[in-house]
Design a protein around this motif. Structure first.
Motif, PDB file in Angstrom:
ATOM      1  N   SER A  14       3.116  64.363 -14.381  1.00 48.24           N
ATOM      2  CA  SER A  14       4.147  65.822 -14.493  1.00 48.24           C
ATOM      3  C   SER A  14       5.073  65.550 -14.559  1.00 48.24           C
ATOM      4  N   PRO A  15       5.854  66.697 -14.743  1.00 49.52           N
ATOM      5  CA  PRO A  15       7.570  66.648 -14.952  1.00 49.52           C
ATOM      6  C   PRO A  15       8.318  66.050 -13.866  1.00 49.52           C
ATOM      7  N   GLY A  16       8.843  65.038 -14.353  1.00 47.63           N
ATOM      8  CA  GLY A  16       9.721  64.427 -12.559  1.00 47.63           C
ATOM      9  C   GLY A  16       9.110  63.347 -11.953  1.00 47.63           C
ATOM     10  N   ALA A  17       7.502  63.285 -11.909  1.00 42.67           N
ATOM     11  CA  ALA A  17       6.531  62.143 -11.867  1.00 42.67           C
ATOM     12  C   ALA A  17       7.253  60.674 -11.370  1.00 42.67           C
ATOM     13  N   LYS A  68       7.309  59.056 -15.240  1.00 41.80           N
ATOM     14  CA  LYS A  68       6.983  58.699 -16.145  1.00 41.80           C
ATOM     15  C   LYS A  68       8.312  57.612 -16.907  1.00 41.80           C
ATOM     16  N   THR A  69       9.251  57.979 -17.412  1.00 40.57           N
ATOM     17  CA  THR A  69      10.268  57.214 -17.625  1.00 40.57           C
ATOM     18  C   THR A  69      10.139  56.155 -17.334  1.00 40.57           C
ATOM     19  N   SER A  70      11.119  56.476 -15.941  1.00 42.65           N
ATOM     20  CA  SER A  70      11.513  55.366 -15.056  1.00 42.65           C
ATOM     21  C   SER A  70      10.477  54.119 -14.633  1.00 42.65           C
ATOM     22  N   LEU A  71       9.422  54.642 -14.186  1.00 48.34           N
ATOM     23  CA  LEU A  71       7.938  53.202 -14.843  1.00 48.34           C
ATOM     24  C   LEU A  71       7.943  53.088 -16.237  1.00 48.34           C
ATOM     25  N   ILE A  72       8.311  53.595 -17.330  1.00 47.75           N
ATOM     26  CA  ILE A  72       7.933  52.232 -18.227  1.00 47.75           C
ATOM     27  C   ILE A  72       9.235  51.906 -18.029  1.00 47.75           C
ATOM     28  N   ALA A  73      10.638  52.394 -18.363  1.00 44.53           N
ATOM     29  CA  ALA A  73      11.840  51.687 -18.410  1.00 44.53           C
ATOM     30  C   ALA A  73      11.835  50.101 -17.387  1.00 44.53           C
ATOM     31  N   ARG A  74      11.146  50.356 -15.906  1.00 44.50           N
ATOM     32  CA  ARG A  74      10.996  49.623 -15.482  1.00 44.50           C
ATOM     33  C   ARG A  74      10.033  48.269 -15.898  1.00 44.50           C
ATOM     34  N   THR A  75       9.100  48.821 -15.984  1.00 39.97           N
ATOM     35  CA  THR A  75       8.314  48.153 -16.478  1.00 39.97           C
ATOM     36  C   THR A  75       8.834  46.769 -17.927  1.00 39.97           C
ATOM     37  N   ILE A  76       9.572  47.744 -18.033  1.00 36.51           N
ATOM     38  CA  ILE A  76      10.368  46.788 -19.668  1.00 36.51           C
ATOM     39  C   ILE A  76      10.254  45.753 -19.189  1.00 36.51           C
ATOM     40  N   GLU A  77      11.930  46.108 -18.706  1.00 41.46           N
ATOM     41  CA  GLU A  77      12.888  45.232 -17.204  1.00 41.46           C
ATOM     42  C   GLU A  77      11.747  44.051 -16.600  1.00 41.46           C
ATOM     43  N   VAL A 106       1.674  60.117 -10.763  1.00 40.19           N
ATOM     44  CA  VAL A 106       2.233  60.973  -9.682  1.00 40.19           C
ATOM     45  C   VAL A 106       2.969  60.422  -8.410  1.00 40.19           C
ATOM     46  N   SER A 107       4.015  61.339  -7.980  1.00 37.84           N
ATOM     47  CA  SER A 107       4.776  60.867  -7.051  1.00 37.84           C
ATOM     48  C   SER A 107       4.546  61.380  -5.946  1.00 37.84           C
ATOM     49  N   ALA A 108       5.419  60.574  -4.793  1.00 35.54           N
ATOM     50  CA  ALA A 108       4.867  60.948  -3.493  1.00 35.54           C
ATOM     51  C   ALA A 108       5.762  62.771  -2.959  1.00 35.54           C
ATOM     52  N   ALA A 109       6.764  63.133  -3.705  1.00 39.33           N
ATOM     53  CA  ALA A 109       7.354  64.097  -3.454  1.00 39.33           C
ATOM     54  C   ALA A 109       6.886  65.234  -4.552  1.00 39.33           C
ATOM     55  N   GLU A 110       4.830  65.129  -5.164  1.00 40.86           N
ATOM     56  CA  GLU A 110       4.889  65.896  -5.303  1.00 40.86           C
ATOM     57  C   GLU A 110       3.838  66.796  -4.645  1.00 40.86           C
ATOM     58  N   GLY A 111       3.791  66.060  -3.686  1.00 41.63           N
ATOM     59  CA  GLY A 111       2.731  66.161  -2.636  1.00 41.63           C
ATOM     60  C   GLY A 111       1.444  65.019  -2.274  1.00 41.63           C
ATOM     61  N   HIS A 112      -0.190  65.261  -1.577  1.00 40.65           N
ATOM     62  CA  HIS A 112      -0.539  64.532  -1.426  1.00 40.65           C
ATOM     63  C   HIS A 112      -1.955  65.085  -1.859  1.00 40.65           C
ATOM     64  N   ASN A 149       4.292  56.998  -7.606  1.00 42.09           N
ATOM     65  CA  ASN A 149       5.941  56.868  -6.718  1.00 42.09           C
ATOM     66  C   ASN A 149       6.489  57.276  -6.096  1.00 42.09           C
ATOM     67  N   LYS A 150       7.695  56.804  -6.181  1.00 37.80           N
ATOM     68  CA  LYS A 150       8.633  57.056  -4.909  1.00 37.80           C
ATOM     69  C   LYS A 150       8.260  56.827  -3.680  1.00 37.80           C
ATOM     70  N   ILE A 151       7.665  55.854  -3.563  1.00 34.05           N
ATOM     71  CA  ILE A 151       7.405  55.815  -1.975  1.00 34.05           C
ATOM     72  C   ILE A 151       7.943  55.769  -1.142  1.00 34.05           C
ATOM     73  N   ASP A 152       9.605  55.780  -2.097  1.00 33.93           N
ATOM     74  CA  ASP A 152      10.669  55.924  -0.413  1.00 33.93           C
ATOM     75  C   ASP A 152      10.945  56.969   0.197  1.00 33.93           C
ATOM     76  N   LEU A 153       9.995  57.626  -0.969  1.00 31.76           N
ATOM     77  CA  LEU A 153      10.136  59.119   0.113  1.00 31.76           C
ATOM     78  C   LEU A 153       9.740  59.400   0.382  1.00 31.76           C
ATOM     79  N   MET A 154       8.672  58.671   1.023  1.00 31.17           N
ATOM     80  CA  MET A 154       7.392  59.062   1.777  1.00 31.17           C
ATOM     81  C   MET A 154       7.231  60.062   3.039  1.00 31.17           C
ATOM     82  N   GLY A 155       8.644  59.130   3.871  1.00 28.95           N
ATOM     83  CA  GLY A 155       8.686  59.766   5.053  1.00 28.95           C
ATOM     84  C   GLY A 155       9.096  61.213   5.215  1.00 28.95           C
ATOM     85  N   LEU A 156      10.247  61.470   3.673  1.00 28.72           N
ATOM     86  CA  LEU A 156      11.394  62.754   3.689  1.00 28.72           C
ATOM     87  C   LEU A 156      10.087  63.479   3.191  1.00 28.72           C
ATOM     88  N   SER A 157       8.974  63.358   2.600  1.00 29.70           N
ATOM     89  CA  SER A 157       8.299  64.206   1.979  1.00 29.70           C
ATOM     90  C   SER A 157       7.196  64.996   2.306  1.00 29.70           C
TER      91      SER A 157
END
Lengths: 229, 115
Positions: A46-49, A51-60, A148-154, A173-181
């Motif tokens: 989804s938009p905001g999941a 995707k670009t961040s994962l790609i950037a992290r993967t490249i690094e 998918v990201s934790a912020a989008e819901g389970h 993605n965004k497992i650091d936000l799991m507790g908040l979301s």
């Protein structure tokens, strides 16, 4: 049959995907990728999941171990291509769909005019942000990855089962936000597992957690592609 | 949402198959459409009709759909079932089964043509 003017009605078996035309182009791309020894991954989310961040992290993560090219699918603009080049992408091409909600094989074919496959080990294709439309369109990839990201819901596997069912890996993605979301991880995992046995990677592109496991898995795929004829 | 793109591909396939069969025109197209294919029948018909034009081989062809459900298997009850939307529990024992068919088919079964 009576009379020379009469026409006959006949039933012709077809039994092919309605997208057979796209599939044929995708197959020719797949042969090109194989010949060049490039491992290709179609990233759908989804938009905001992230995707670009994962790609950037993967490249690094893969720096020095794999030369990564990126095709950035988007409705318009070139923000994402700039971002992945900054992250160290060997090459990046922006594909603007002009409003279309998914990439198709001929768009990828067009984009390949601007990229030298011989210089790459891994080609990451970021699809247009959407969990529905891109699922039907083969791009000649080796793997489809659902992000998918934790912020989008389970509830995402329950709402969009087909993309989980057809993916070769699921990245949360965004497992650091799991507790908040209020993300219910057991519920998510149970439904993913009802659909697929594909590996599930839990990452945070923000903190970097889990990216090493994901990167190692991807690299194994790459190495396999490079050693097979 | 993506029915226009699907309709364009569908038309290309239908016309090619019709030409191969030496057809004068296509009367009907039978499609197997999974309930999770996310294709709206009305929107697909709308775009197909317009793309087929007034004089094309598939002009006036009717799209007919056979819907295919998503299917699960319950290993406790040793039974296949079509779950309700979003609730995939086995109707027999209430346990969550495993996917057998995602119900995302988008397949042309056959075409009815006049030769």
């Amino acid at each position: 049959m009576s009379g020379g003017e009469a026409h006959r009605v006949k039933v012709v078996k077809v039994l092919q995907s309605a997208l057979a035309g796209n599939d044929a182009v995708a197959e020719s791309l797949r042969r090109r990728f194989r010949a060049a020894g490039v491992f290709v991954v179609n990233v759908i989310g989804s938009p905001g999941a992230g995707k670009t961040s994962l790609i950037a992290r993967t490249i690094e993560r893969l720096r020095g171990r794999a030369r990564v090219g990126v095709l950035e699918g988007d409705i318009a603009g070139s923000l994402d291509a700039e971002r992945v080049l900054e992250a160290g992408a060997h090459d990046a091409v922006q594909i603007n769909t002009g409003g279309q909600c998914h990439l198709d094989a001929s768009m990828v074919e067009q984009a390949l005019h601007q990229i030298n496959l011989e210089n790459l080990d891994l080609l990451l294709i970021e699809n247009v942000g959407n969990l529905i439309c891109p699922t039907h369109w083969d791009l000649g990839e080796d793997l489809t990855v659902c992000l998918v990201s934790a912020a989008e819901g389970h509830d995402k596997p329950r709402k969009y089962p087909e993309i989980f069912a057809k993916s070769d890996a699921v990245v949360l993605n965004k497992i650091d936000l799991m507790g908040l979301s209020g993300f219910d991880r057991p519920e998510f995992v149970r439904h993913v597992r009802a659909l697929t046995e594909a590996p599930l990677f839990e990452v945070s592109c923000r903190t970097g957690e889990g990216v090493a496991e994901w990167g190692a898995w991807l690299l194994r795929g790459c190495e396999k592609a490079n050693t097979s004829p | 949402m993506h029915e226009l793109a699907v309709a364009a591909q569908l038309l290309q396939l239908v016309e090619a198959e019709a030409r191969k069969a030496g057809a004068r025109r296509v009367l009907a197209v039978h499609l197997a459409l999974g309930e999770n294919s996310h294709i709206n029948e009305g929107a697909l018909r709308f775009h197909f009709e317009r793309l087929a034009g007034w004089e094309g081989l598939a002009s006036g062809a009717e799209l007919r759909f056979r819907r295919e459900p998503m299917r699960f298997r319950c290993h406790e009850c040793d039974a296949d079932y079509a779950p309700s939307v979003g609730d995939w529990r086995c109707p027999g024992c209430g346990r969550l089964g495993k996917l057998v068919d995602a119900g995302d088919e988008l397949r042309v079964e056959d075409i009815e043509v006049e030769v």
